[in-house]
Design a protein around this motif. Structure first.
Motif, PDB file in Angstrom:
ATOM      1  N   UNK A   1       0.924  -1.052   0.025  1.00  0.00           N
ATOM      2  CA  UNK A   1      -0.049  -0.075  -0.028  1.00  0.00           C
ATOM      3  C   UNK A   1       0.743   1.180  -0.146  1.00  0.00           C
ATOM      4  N   UNK A   2       2.016   1.261   0.598  1.00  0.00           N
ATOM      5  CA  UNK A   2       2.836   2.612   0.586  1.00  0.00           C
ATOM      6  C   UNK A   2       3.447   2.924  -0.479  1.00  0.00           C
ATOM      7  N   UNK A   3       3.355   1.896  -1.506  1.00  0.00           N
ATOM      8  CA  UNK A   3       3.698   2.342  -2.936  1.00  0.00           C
ATOM      9  C   UNK A   3       2.773   3.083  -3.607  1.00  0.00           C
ATOM     10  N   UNK A   4       1.363   2.480  -3.392  1.00  0.00           N
ATOM     11  CA  UNK A   4       0.281   3.123  -3.924  1.00  0.00           C
ATOM     12  C   UNK A   4       0.074   4.522  -3.330  1.00  0.00           C
ATOM     13  N   UNK A   5       0.195   4.753  -2.125  1.00  0.00           N
ATOM     14  CA  UNK A   5      -0.106   6.089  -1.506  1.00  0.00           C
ATOM     15  C   UNK A   5       0.991   6.884  -2.054  1.00  0.00           C
ATOM     16  N   UNK A   6       2.122   6.606  -2.364  1.00  0.00           N
ATOM     17  CA  UNK A   6       3.283   7.392  -2.821  1.00  0.00           C
ATOM     18  C   UNK A   6       2.964   7.743  -4.244  1.00  0.00           C
ATOM     19  N   UNK A   7       2.400   6.762  -5.234  1.00  0.00           N
ATOM     20  CA  UNK A   7       2.251   7.316  -6.616  1.00  0.00           C
ATOM     21  C   UNK A   7       0.736   8.073  -6.635  1.00  0.00           C
ATOM     22  N   UNK A   8      -0.245   7.854  -5.870  1.00  0.00           N
ATOM     23  CA  UNK A   8      -1.330   8.724  -5.651  1.00  0.00           C
ATOM     24  C   UNK A   8      -1.192  10.248  -5.188  1.00  0.00           C
ATOM     25  N   UNK A   9      -0.292  10.164  -4.285  1.00  0.00           N
ATOM     26  CA  UNK A   9      -0.001  11.715  -3.865  1.00  0.00           C
ATOM     27  C   UNK A   9       0.921  12.334  -4.767  1.00  0.00           C
ATOM     28  N   UNK A  10       1.444  11.902  -5.841  1.00  0.00           N
ATOM     29  CA  UNK A  10       2.452  12.464  -6.574  1.00  0.00           C
ATOM     30  C   UNK A  10       1.657  13.163  -7.817  1.00  0.00           C
ATOM     31  N   UNK A  11       1.992  14.397  -8.214  1.00  0.00           N
ATOM     32  CA  UNK A  11       1.344  14.961  -9.392  1.00  0.00           C
ATOM     33  C   UNK A  11       1.719  14.180 -10.801  1.00  0.00           C
ATOM     34  N   UNK A  12       2.810  13.588 -10.737  1.00  0.00           N
ATOM     35  CA  UNK A  12       3.386  12.726 -11.818  1.00  0.00           C
ATOM     36  C   UNK A  12       3.503  11.165 -11.342  1.00  0.00           C
TER      37      UNK A  12
END
Length: 301
Positions: A247-258
């Motif tokens: 999940x931490x990877x998903x959260x980092x991807x979702x919180x990034x503008x790119x």
């Protein structure tokens, strides 16, 4: 990067970097070769998948031959799913004749996971048995037991053996881990000289696995999965056997503008973290092979 073969890099205990390319679903190899050219001088080996995820594509052996002709050091993937022992041994001899030395042995996903679910799976041998076959071929013998109707006391001597450098796969994040560790030790005993892992995210569990792997003298390449978005990760988690992105990877991807840039950043950071922990890394960028140079840039390589 010093021009050493993949095998030499591992035997000299240098940090090895390999990248995975998927052959085309057809005969136009231009895109695959263009991706390879962008990796020239930046990786020690290019691993070519063998009908990955049971999806029919150009053969790994043919693709490895093309890469070898262009000066790359390919890693020939060979699965037990599609071939019986005759075809497996024949393809290994063919690889050797073509100058291909690195072989990654896999059992292979069941055809039901791919685009020809009606195909019959072979599994005449499993991956550990195939490693034993390679050891026999490297000693100039096959695994035949009968010839012309007569039982053979020993297998047949070949007119020229192989000099293959065999590897296998392991999943340090398997749950439960114990069966995976048992199969890993069996593969080491069968002659595996290096291992590629599934994508690794839990460093603590990986360090625990590495303490065991070091005792066996196994060379481990940690798997680095490059992802483009949170949606892609969810698809992988649902549909790709053996891979679970946390999940931490998903959260980092979702919180990034790119999100794609974030995926590249995560992969590069992981490579830096694995230095000193294992023998190297194996980069898997399914559908994003053109981004591998950016991952290497992010890793400082």
């Amino acid at each position: 990067m010093e021009e050493l073969s993949f095998r030499q890099v591992l035997e000299k205990n240098q940090f090895a970097i390999t990248a995975e390319l998927g052959p085309p679903k057809g005969t136009d190899v231009s895109r695959m070769l263009a991706h390879a050219d962008r990796l020239r001088g930046r990786v020690h080996g290019i691993n070519v998948t063998d009908n990955q995820s049971s999806v029919m594509r150009l053969g790994s052996l043919a693709a490895c031959h093309l890469l070898k002709e262009r000066g790359f050091d390919p890693v020939f993937q060979i699965t037990c799913r599609d071939r019986n022992r005759l075809a497996l041994q024949s393809d290994l001899l063919s690889a050797s004749v073509l100058g291909i030395r690195n072989v990654l042995v896999l059992t292979g996903d069941h055809p039901g996971a791919g685009d020809h679910p009606q195909a019959k799976a072979v599994y005449d041998l499993d991956s550990t048995q195939l490693l034993q076959v390679i050891d026999r071929l490297n000693h100039g013998r096959d695994i035949s037991t009968r010839f012309m109707g007569k039982a053979l006391p020993n297998s047949t001597a070949l007119t020229g053996g192989t000099d293959l450098f065999p590897g296998a796969v392991v999943n340090p994040e398997a749950n439960p881990l114990e069966p995976q560790v048992w199969r890993f030790s069996q593969k080491v005993a069968a002659g595996a000289r290096f291992f590629q892992t599934q994508a690794v995210y839990d460093l603590k569990r990986f360090e625990e696995f590495m303490s065991y792997a070091r005792e066996l003298g196994a060379k481990i390449l940690a798997g680095i999965l490059v992802v483009r978005s949170a949606a892609a990760v969810r698809y992988i988690n649902k549909n790709v056997p053996g891979v679970t992105v946390p999940d931490w990877v998903i959260k980092e991807l979702e919180s990034s503008p790119d999100p794609l840039e974030a995926g590249i950043r995560i992969a590069g950071r992981q490579i830096r973290e694995f230095k000193g922990l294992c023998a190297g890394v194996h980069i898997m960028a399914i559908g994003l092979e053109d981004k591998i140079p950016a991952v290497l840039d992010e890793a400082g390589i």
